[in-house]
Enzyme design. Structure first.
Site, mmCIF file in Angstrom:
data_model
loop_
_atom_site.group_PDB
_atom_site.id
_atom_site.type_symbol
_atom_site.label_atom_id
_atom_site.label_comp_id
_atom_site.label_asym_id
_atom_site.label_seq_id
_atom_site.Cartn_x
_atom_site.Cartn_y
_atom_site.Cartn_z
ATOM 1 N N LYS A 1 0.836 -1.209 0.000
ATOM 2 C CA LYS A 1 0.000 0.000 0.000
ATOM 3 C C LYS A 1 0.870 1.258 0.000
ATOM 4 C CE LYS A 1 -2.387 2.762 3.458
ATOM 5 N NZ LYS A 1 -1.278 3.372 4.203
ATOM 6 N N ASP A 38 3.722 0.771 12.122
ATOM 7 C CA ASP A 38 2.481 0.230 11.541
ATOM 8 C C ASP A 38 2.147 -1.167 12.063
ATOM 9 O OD1 ASP A 38 2.371 2.545 10.089
ATOM 10 O OD2 ASP A 38 3.196 1.669 8.259
HETATM 11 N N1 EPU Z 1 7.002 14.362 10.495
HETATM 12 C C1 EPU Z 1 7.222 15.694 10.754
HETATM 13 N N2 EPU Z 1 7.280 16.564 9.692
HETATM 14 C C2 EPU Z 1 7.111 16.146 8.415
HETATM 15 C C3 EPU Z 1 6.888 14.787 8.151
HETATM 16 C C4 EPU Z 1 6.823 13.903 9.216
HETATM 17 O O1 EPU Z 1 7.365 16.092 11.902
HETATM 18 O O2 EPU Z 1 7.174 16.993 7.516
HETATM 19 C C5 EPU Z 1 6.951 13.404 11.613
HETATM 20 C C6 EPU Z 1 5.583 12.721 11.699
HETATM 21 O O3 EPU Z 1 4.661 13.496 12.431
HETATM 22 C C7 EPU Z 1 5.936 11.416 12.375
HETATM 23 C C8 EPU Z 1 7.340 11.095 11.822
HETATM 24 O O4 EPU Z 1 7.848 12.352 11.337
HETATM 25 O O5 EPU Z 1 6.039 11.602 13.761
HETATM 26 C C9 EPU Z 1 7.382 10.099 10.696
HETATM 27 O O6 EPU Z 1 6.471 10.469 9.685
HETATM 28 P P1 EPU Z 1 6.638 10.054 8.169
HETATM 29 O O7 EPU Z 1 6.664 11.280 7.339
HETATM 30 O O8 EPU Z 1 7.746 9.076 8.002
HETATM 31 O O9 EPU Z 1 5.261 9.329 7.930
HETATM 32 P P2 EPU Z 1 4.371 9.410 6.662
HETATM 33 O O10 EPU Z 1 5.228 9.457 5.446
HETATM 34 O O11 EPU Z 1 3.311 10.436 6.791
HETATM 35 C C10 EPU Z 1 4.367 6.845 6.212
HETATM 36 C C11 EPU Z 1 3.308 5.812 6.087
HETATM 37 C C12 EPU Z 1 2.712 5.507 7.440
HETATM 38 C C13 EPU Z 1 3.824 5.071 8.389
HETATM 39 C C14 EPU Z 1 4.937 6.132 8.431
HETATM 40 C C15 EPU Z 1 6.130 5.720 9.258
HETATM 41 C C16 EPU Z 1 2.449 6.283 3.898
HETATM 42 C C17 EPU Z 1 1.353 6.807 3.073
HETATM 43 N N3 EPU Z 1 2.271 6.298 5.204
HETATM 44 O O12 EPU Z 1 3.690 7.997 6.717
HETATM 45 O O13 EPU Z 1 1.826 4.439 7.254
HETATM 46 O O14 EPU Z 1 3.294 4.905 9.677
HETATM 47 O O15 EPU Z 1 5.384 6.407 7.082
HETATM 48 O O16 EPU Z 1 6.680 4.558 8.764
HETATM 49 O O17 EPU Z 1 3.468 5.843 3.385
HETATM 50 C C18 EPU Z 1 -0.027 3.075 7.700
HETATM 51 O O18 EPU Z 1 0.294 2.430 6.689
HETATM 52 O O19 EPU Z 1 -0.903 2.692 8.532
HETATM 53 C C19 EPU Z 1 0.648 4.341 7.950
HETATM 54 C C20 EPU Z 1 0.173 5.239 8.801
#
Ligand code: EPU
Length: 428
Positions: free
Chosen positions: A22, A304
């Site tokens: 996903k 996750d």
């Molecule tokens: N963060 C910031 N600033 C940013 C981006 C992120 O502070 O600009 C923080 C977030 O708040 C969080 C941490 O950094 O505390 C990690 O966030 P990340 O950006 O890595 O998460 P994401 O890209 O929004 C993806 C997955 C999530 C998964 C996370 C961590 C997708 C669409 N989503 O989210 O997946 O938990 O990486 O591995 O790829 C899920 O599949 O259930 C899911 C939530």
């Protein structure tokens, strides 16, 4: 609107085939915007997030065909249509439309993304990256406006290791002028998958999967064919349920390396796990030992899988501590597990699980995708019938869940919500 019903207590046995990832799919589909001829992605999962992104690409003029898990996107007639509202709010990953549309058109308007509530989820690092590449970024009435005369490569250090920011900056940088260097990049397998697709499209990317990614911008990207990686989180979910209620479960179409941290923890609990080239076999354990887990960025224990793993820990002997260092509020499943007789308390960013307990079927609600997965596992473990509402969250990420579980011998089915349940959901 439907709910999921589970008659618990049946041992699961047999083979389950894992679908495409996903969290790759939701980035690969927007990445097709950057090409000038058709891109085909094979092995996509049948989940609602994929359907939502297909509809969004069609909204901006893309021609999309999707059948038998294969999607072909012809991006040649796409336009930089603003998407301030509507479907973009349905999923978190709509933020990838920002990087991809900025990279192709030098402008984009995208409503702030929705998705699971797991605590604050800022996108400041994405914006920092776009600005470094030369874009002007403003937030107007809940939508992000991005404009650039020209994107130019830059050196970008991420203050927070972020999967989304790493991929989004790659998308915006592949057609920018000159070299972009992303430092402190995330290293998740999904990042390598997106970099592989972009490279097949003609991009020049080095270092994906390490914490420094170098991108040399190219003027044009072309169509190609790409096969998505298997979903390590779906695979992990079936591994956990194999340990919780399995009587020998073979998980097929996986990259066992992607699951090392989970497999190590399962072994520490006393579960026997055997890995092959693209399969993992989990045997039932007589007794499960309590273990502590702390979620970390890849290759650490994935956030996750923290929620599904908590359900398994209710069966382990002793006290386990689950700490989520990535998200501050990813504990909404705990109240629901308590309804099912679990002995768990939350202290700050940790959940303290005391076991073993025999879970009891109950009426529970999935508040987010992985909370839903945790409740499905708990329902399979529990005595009696469990009813799960909020399953639209589960449908966002688990392909053919009911069919896959019943194929292993579970008793799981969908039912329409009663009028009273519909009203309760609407008022919640
Ligand atoms: N963060 C910031 N600033 C940013 C981006 C992120 O502070 O600009 C923080 C977030 O708040 C969080 C941490 O950094 O505390 C990690 O966030 P990340 O950006 O890595 O998460 P994401 O890209 O929004 C993806 C997955 C999530 C998964 C996370 C961590 C997708 C669409 N989503 O989210 O997946 O938990 O990486 O591995 O790829 C899920 O599949 O259930 C899911 C939530």
């Amino acid at each position: 609107m439907e709910k999921l019903k589970i008659a618990g207590g049946y041992p699961l046995k047999g083979t389950v085939r894992i679908s495409g990832a996903k969290n790759s799919a939701v980035a690969l589909i927007p990445a097709t915007i950057l090409a000038d001829s058709p891109v085909t992605i094979e092995g996509l999962p049948d989940i609602s997030d994929v359907q939502t992104l297909k509809a969004l690409l069609e909204e901006i003029g893309g021609k999309v065909e999707f059948a038998n898990n294969e999607m072909t996107v012809d991006p040649s007639s796409m336009i930089s249509m603003p998407l301030p509202n509507g479907k973009v709010k349905k999923l978190r990953a709509s933020y990838y439309l920002m990087g991809a549309m900025l990279g192709r058109f030098n402008k984009a308007v995208i409503g702030l993304p929705g998705g699971c509530y797991l605590g604050p989820r800022p996108i400041d690092q994405h914006i920092k990256g776009f600005e470094a590449l030369g874009a002007k970024v403003t937030n107007e009435q809940g939508a992000i406006y991005l404009r650039a005369d020209e994107l130019k490569g830059a050196r970008i250090y991420l203050d927070v290791v972020s999967v989304g920011a790493t991929i989004n900056i790659m998308l915006a940088a592949v057609r920018a002028k000159g070299r972009t260097i992303i430092e402190n990049a995330a290293k998740e397998p999904e990042i390598i998958d997106v970099a592989t697709l972009l490279t097949n499209m003609g991009a020049k990317i080095k270092g994906a999967g390490t914490d420094v990614i170098r991108i040399d911008g190219v003027e044009q990207l072309h169509g190609c064919r790409h096969t998505i990686i298997p979903d390590r989180i779906e695979a992990g979910t079936y591994l956990i349920l194999g340990a919780a209620v399995g009587d020998g479960v073979l998980i097929d179409n996986v990259i066992p390396n992607h699951l090392e941290s989970l497999i190590a923890k399962l072994r520490e609990m006393g579960v026997e796990v055997e890995s092959g080239d693209d399969q993992v076999f989990v045997s039932p354990a007589e007794k499960l030992k309590a273990v502590d887990i702390k979620t970390l960025v890849y290759p650490g224990f994935p956030t996750d899988l923290q929620q599904p793993f908590t359900s398994l820990l209710t069966k382990a002997e002793g006290t386990s501590v689950v700490t989520d260092t990535i998200y501050s509020a990813r504990f909404k499943h705990i109240d629901e597990l308590r309804r099912m007789n679990a002995n768990i308390k939350v202290e700050g960013r940790s959940a303290i699980v005391n076991g073993p307990v025999r879970l009891q079927g109950a009426k529970v609600k999935a508040s987010d995708l992985r909370a839903g997965a945790a409740l499905v596992i708990a329902g399979l473990m529990a005595e009696g019938i469990t009813e799960i509402t909020g399953i639209e969250h589960i449908d966002r990420g688990y392909s053919h869940l009911v069919e896959k579980l019943n194929g292993l011998g579970a008793a799981v089915w969908r039912e329409d919500l009663s009028q009273e349940e519909k009203e309760q959901m609407e008022n919640a």
